[in-house]
Write an enzyme that holds these catalytic residues in place. Structure first.
Site, PDB file in Angstrom:
ATOM      1  N   ASP A  53       0.791  -1.233   0.000  1.00  0.00           N
ATOM      2  CA  ASP A  53       0.000   0.000   0.000  1.00  0.00           C
ATOM      3  C   ASP A  53       0.826   1.288   0.000  1.00  0.00           C
ATOM      4  OD1 ASP A  53      -1.743  -2.039   0.582  1.00  0.00           O
ATOM      5  OD2 ASP A  53      -2.364  -1.248   2.520  1.00  0.00           O
ATOM      6  N   GLN A  92       4.043   0.687   2.407  1.00  0.00           N
ATOM      7  CA  GLN A  92       4.258  -0.538   3.159  1.00  0.00           C
ATOM      8  C   GLN A  92       5.467  -1.267   2.570  1.00  0.00           C
ATOM      9  OE1 GLN A  92       1.732  -1.963   5.955  1.00  0.00           O
ATOM     10  NE2 GLN A  92       2.430   0.164   5.943  1.00  0.00           N
ATOM     11  N   TRP A 121       6.119 -10.738   2.004  1.00  0.00           N
ATOM     12  CA  TRP A 121       5.560  -9.879   3.042  1.00  0.00           C
ATOM     13  C   TRP A 121       6.182 -10.243   4.383  1.00  0.00           C
ATOM     14  CZ3 TRP A 121       2.923  -9.872   7.630  1.00  0.00           C
ATOM     15  CH2 TRP A 121       2.216  -8.713   7.965  1.00  0.00           C
ATOM     16  N   PHE A 180       1.516  -0.451  10.045  1.00  0.00           N
ATOM     17  CA  PHE A 180       0.582  -0.615   8.938  1.00  0.00           C
ATOM     18  C   PHE A 180       0.249   0.745   8.312  1.00  0.00           C
ATOM     19  CE2 PHE A 180      -1.639  -5.018   9.452  1.00  0.00           C
ATOM     20  CZ  PHE A 180      -0.405  -5.633   9.363  1.00  0.00           C
ATOM     21  N   SER A 181      -0.694   0.731   7.384  1.00  0.00           N
ATOM     22  CA  SER A 181      -0.953   1.890   6.524  1.00  0.00           C
ATOM     23  C   SER A 181      -1.522   3.086   7.278  1.00  0.00           C
ATOM     24  CB  SER A 181      -1.911   1.495   5.400  1.00  0.00           C
ATOM     25  OG  SER A 181      -1.287   0.596   4.513  1.00  0.00           O
ATOM     26  N   ARG A 230      -8.080  -0.199  11.099  1.00  0.00           N
ATOM     27  CA  ARG A 230      -6.777   0.253  10.615  1.00  0.00           C
ATOM     28  C   ARG A 230      -6.882   1.315   9.520  1.00  0.00           C
ATOM     29  NH1 ARG A 230      -6.999  -5.344   9.283  1.00  0.00           N
ATOM     30  NH2 ARG A 230      -7.472  -5.787   7.094  1.00  0.00           N
ATOM     31  N   TRP A 286      -4.011  -9.618  -3.568  1.00  0.00           N
ATOM     32  CA  TRP A 286      -3.606 -10.518  -2.491  1.00  0.00           C
ATOM     33  C   TRP A 286      -3.864 -11.988  -2.817  1.00  0.00           C
ATOM     34  CZ3 TRP A 286      -0.243  -8.965   0.796  1.00  0.00           C
ATOM     35  CH2 TRP A 286      -0.217  -7.643   1.237  1.00  0.00           C
TER      36      TRP A 286
END
Length: 465
Positions: A24, A40, A48, A80-81, A147, A292
């Site tokens: 992201d 990210q 990942w 995280f984002s 999130r 994904w």
């Protein structure tokens, strides 16, 4: 850095990390004459891993320079984002020596309990960030999906608004000081669109022929049942970006358009987590090119990277017969390609690598980019675009990538204009069709660079390279 493999798939004009994993885009912001893009990032491998915030800057949104990592994982979890804003009035109190601080809002994700909490960090030099010692600014429970905070100025009721995903809804929080937040409203996407786990929300304002409107973009992990609702407008992927058009009253978002079908930000297989820049004059977006369902297995790891960003996209709303719809203009002017020739109902050799192709379809036809063995095609019919990457090159790295549902898909035309722009860049195809009403993005992995373009039927094209 020396790379193990001669680059066939590494893009020329799309950003990818020199080494490692990327997904992201985060904290997109323009500061003076530079565009800052955080993302990210896992710097220790091409799969990942514990998420960091990578950092790159550009003056033209095409040529990027990587900077040191901005945020590292800590005792609270992975980074995280999130988003960035310039605190011009130093409302947060994080400023120093009269300089406005840059604030980075992000989610900390604890790897064991998956507790997701909202945090903030600040920077005085736009490169090095200090995490607020009072984090989290919004606590969260364990085993949750809460999130990706986006923070914007709220000039309707004053202060600031944070847009946050909470499971299958979007939550809105309000703050006067950027530290203390209270919930002000919520929005349930499933009431007038697809439903699923929400990610990476993005809210922006734009002018239309009907006055000021707001657009809410949401990336979404769909259930199997929800995928069935997209059959007429999508390629059956489990990951989509949809948008809503409506009003923002300073506390929450209201969907006033209530479209009959899901409104998608991109109709291809490989565009996700798109957000807009802060501190710019118009909605300017970048998204992660990935899916994904198979991104963990992309063969680009052989070239020591996984993850690519889209080209910049200018977003606006236009009036159509169905209502207000999002228009996407993929910005290619700063690439610097020159027109090489015009082709019609013929095959033309191209320089291997990257090109921009502008086409006009007076009726049905087809555009094929390939190398004699493998190719990717875009067929134009009276009602649809049919995109076929089933013979585009490497298909064996992931079973889902090779499935027909993701290899051949039909997209309904939203305009009879017949104008298309295609950007091919080693392994990425971005399409801007119907004067921007129908963008589509997808990967293809030829064993050797594509070196020819075929134009068939009632199609004329100009090639820029």
């Amino acid at each position: 850095m020396e790379h193990k493999k001669e680059a066939v798939w590494r893009p020329e004009v799309h950003f990818s990390p020199n080494y490692g994993w990327l997904n992201d885009p985060n904290g997109l912001i323009k500061l003076d004459d530079e565009y800052h893009m955080f993302f990210q990032y896992y710097p220790e491998g091409t799969s990942w891993g514990p998420m960091h915030w990578g950092h790159a800057v550009s003056e033209d949104l095409i040529h990027w320079k990587e900077l040191p990592i901005a945020l590292y994982p800590d005792d609270m979890g992975y980074i995280f984002s999130g988003s960035c804003i310039l605190d011009k009035e130093n409302i947060s109190g994080f400023g120093k020596d009269g300089e406005a601080p840059v604030l980075a809002f992000y989610t900390s994700n604890e790897a064991t309990t998956h507790q997701e909490q909202q945090c903030v960090a600040y920077s005085h030099d736009r490169v090095n960030f200090t995490k607020y010692d009072g984090n989290p600014i919004i606590p969260g429970p364990e085993h949750s999906n809460r999130r990706d905070p986006e923070v914007i100025r709220n000039d309707i009721i004053g202060g600031f608004t944070m847009i946050l995903t909470e499971e299958e809804r979007i939550a809105f929080y309000h703050s006067e000081d950027l530290i203390h937040w209270e919930m002000s409203g919520s929005f349930a996407p499933g009431e007038s669109g697809l439903s699923g786990i929400c990610e990476c929300p993005c809210l922006f304002r734009t002018e239309t022929s009907e006055g000021e409107k707001w657009v809410l973009m949401i990336s979404m992990i769909l259930t199997e049942e929800e995928r069935k609702k997209t059959l007429s407008v999508y390629n059956k992927s489990g990951y989509v970006m949809q948008y809503y058009v409506g009003d923002f009253d300073g506390k929450t978002f209201h969907d006033t358009e209530k479209a009959d079908v899901p409104l998608l930000v991109d109709y291809g297989t490989d565009f996700y987590a798109g957000v807009v820049f802060s501190n710019v004059d118009y909605p300017l977006s970048v998204g992660w090119l990935g899916n994904w369902e198979y991104s963990a297995d992309l063969p680009t790891s052989e070239e020591e990277f996984r993850g690519v960003m889209s080209l910049p996209r200018k977003l606006s709303l236009v009036k159509t017969e169905e209502g207000l719809r999002l228009k996407t203009e993929i910005l290619t002017e700063n690439i610097g390609f020159k027109k090489s020739r015009k082709v019609s109902d013929e095959t033309a050799d191209i320089n291997a690598g990257a090109l921009v192709l502008r086409a006009s379809a007076g009726g049905e036809g087809e555009i094929i980019i390939g190398n004699g063995t493998h190719d990717i095609s875009v067929k134009i019919t009276e009602t649809d675009y049919i995109i076929d990457r089933s013979n585009s090159g490497r298909m064996d790295f992931n079973e889902k990538y090779a499935e027909e549902r993701l290899g051949i898909f039909r997209i309904p035309r939203q305009s009879k204009s017949g104008n298309l722009k295609l950007i091919w860049d080693h392994s990425v195809l971005e399409i801007e069709a119907d004067n921007g009403l129908t963008p589509a993005t997808l990967f293809a992995f030829p064993e050797k660079n594509y070196d020819r373009v075929s134009v068939k039927g009632n199609v004329t094209a100009e090639i820029f390279e």
